[in-house]
Design an enzyme around this catalytic site. Structure first.
Site, PDB file in Angstrom:
ATOM      1  N   CYS A  66       5.103 -10.955  -0.353  1.00 52.41           N
ATOM      2  CA  CYS A  66       4.556 -11.150   0.989  1.00 52.41           C
ATOM      3  C   CYS A  66       5.446 -10.480   2.036  1.00 52.41           C
ATOM      4  O   CYS A  66       4.955  -9.856   2.978  1.00 52.41           O
ATOM      5  CB  CYS A  66       4.415 -12.640   1.295  1.00 52.41           C
ATOM      6  N   CYS A 105       4.367 -19.646  -0.436  1.00 52.97           N
ATOM      7  CA  CYS A 105       4.026 -19.478   0.983  1.00 52.97           C
ATOM      8  C   CYS A 105       2.621 -19.923   1.349  1.00 52.97           C
ATOM      9  O   CYS A 105       2.429 -20.622   2.334  1.00 52.97           O
ATOM     10  CB  CYS A 105       4.256 -18.025   1.395  1.00 52.97           C
TER      11      CYS A 105
END
Length: 354
Positions: A91, A188
């Site tokens: 990410c 996340c």
């Protein structure tokens, strides 16, 4: 601005230092949790309240498609292969320091982006380097190891020399509403929800045999190889017997859908001499040499291990530990250090056992 206390204090410190600060909140995931709540909405409310208090503009940007295409599909593909990926690292590479950075620079005309990561950027004549943060207990260079020098040239980490306790103190002193907000944990986009239940929404269960690797005896059934990590000892559902020592995941046979386990944390089948790393990223753009010694870790904040890295090609290397290690897991990220400097990282692929 994530809505958390770290990005909040980062914005406060930057403004105090005289920067012209713009708040930018990004949304990467559209799904609600098992309670029907969307944490992104609460996070955005916190981010907007902070920006209002700091008297800075607050923009939003939606990267859910980019996240799905560049991070989540990779995440699922790795689990299908029986590996254990780290989407948080990806990410940062694909979203926060690529899509987010491009948007800030090219749409908002920003000179830099700043985040609440605990890490340090140093600019030298030789180039831009990524260094460990002052707060070694919060250092996040592990998650930033796949970035390039060019990305780091446009990044500021305001918490580089600030410890977590100080961040909380500043937030409380300045009256920020998220001063006591819990740090986000877990993957996340999943957060603290039940991971097994989450994964079942996307990948079908394939139960199979759980076999004692030493004796060949069946000890039970697993619920699906994707739910287990090498070195794992919790959640196996196998009680102690004989020595009474705990059971650990030692290997996976994807073709025959078998989970191999062994008893005792000293069992030699848990230990490996090294691994082949693929998709290796050197932040500087090049290896220090064709063969070099370094310290490394293959889990966030794990004690550093000494190892020798032998270059195979531009993106592949052979890593040999000074001492055998357990819990080395294909799909995870291995990160290399030279003292305080984070050199880069790569994906653990094939394990090596002498």
């Amino acid at each position: 601005m994530s809505g958390g206390v770290d990005s909040t204090v980062s914005a406060y410190l930057l403004k105090k230092q005289g920067y012209d600060v713009i708040g930018l909140f990004m949304k990467n995931w559209d799904e609600t949790d098992e309670n029907g709540e969307c944490s992104a909405e609460e996070d955005y409310d916190d981010a907007r309240a902070v920006c209002l208090k700091l008297n800075i503009p607050c923009y939003t940007v939606n990267f859910t498609k980019e996240y799905w295409d560049n991070v989540f599909t990779y995440f699922l593909d790795e689990y299908k292969k029986g590996r254990t990926p780290n989407p948080d690292v990806l990410c940062n590479k694909e979203i926060k320091f690529k899509c987010f950075l491009d948007y800030a620079i090219n749409v908002l005309n920003a000179d830099y982006i700043a985040t609440g990561h605990y890490a340090k950027v140093e600019h030298t004549k030789e180039g831009t380097r990524l260094l460990k943060a002052k707060d070694q207990h919060k250092d996040q260079t592990y998650f930033l190891s796949l970035l390039k020098e060019k990305q780091l040239e446009r990044v500021i980490f305001p918490l580089a020399d600030v410890e977590k306790g100080e961040v909380r103190e500043i937030a409380e002193r300045e009256g920020f509403r998220n001063a006591k907000k819990k740090d986000s944990t877990g993957i996340c986009f999943i957060g603290e929800r039940n991971f097994t239940q989450f994964l079942q929404n996307y990948l079908p269960n394939q139960p199979g045999d759980m076999i004692d690797m030493d004796t060949g005896e069946k000890k039970g059934e697993h619920i699906g190889l994707m739910y287990y990590t090498l070195g794992q000892r919790r959640g196996l559902g196998v009680g102690g017997c004989g020595s009474g020592e705990r059971w650990y995941v030692a290997d996976k046979d994807l073709n025959n859908n078998i989970l191999y386990i062994v008893q005792g944390d000293k069992n030699p089948k848990l230990y490996k001499n090294g691994f082949i790393a693929t998709d290796v990223n050197m932040i500087s753009g090049h290896y220090p040499s064709d063969k070099f010694e370094c310290e490394m870790r293959f889990r966030h904040l794990q004690p550093l291990k000494k190892a020798t890295v032998e270059v195979i090609d531009e993106s592949t290397a052979r890593v040999i530990f000074d001492e055998e290690q357990s819990g080395v897991t294909p799909g995870q990220i291995a990160v290399f250090y030279d003292g305080e400097v984070c050199l880069g990282g790569g994906t653990i692929d094939k394990l090596i056992k002498f």
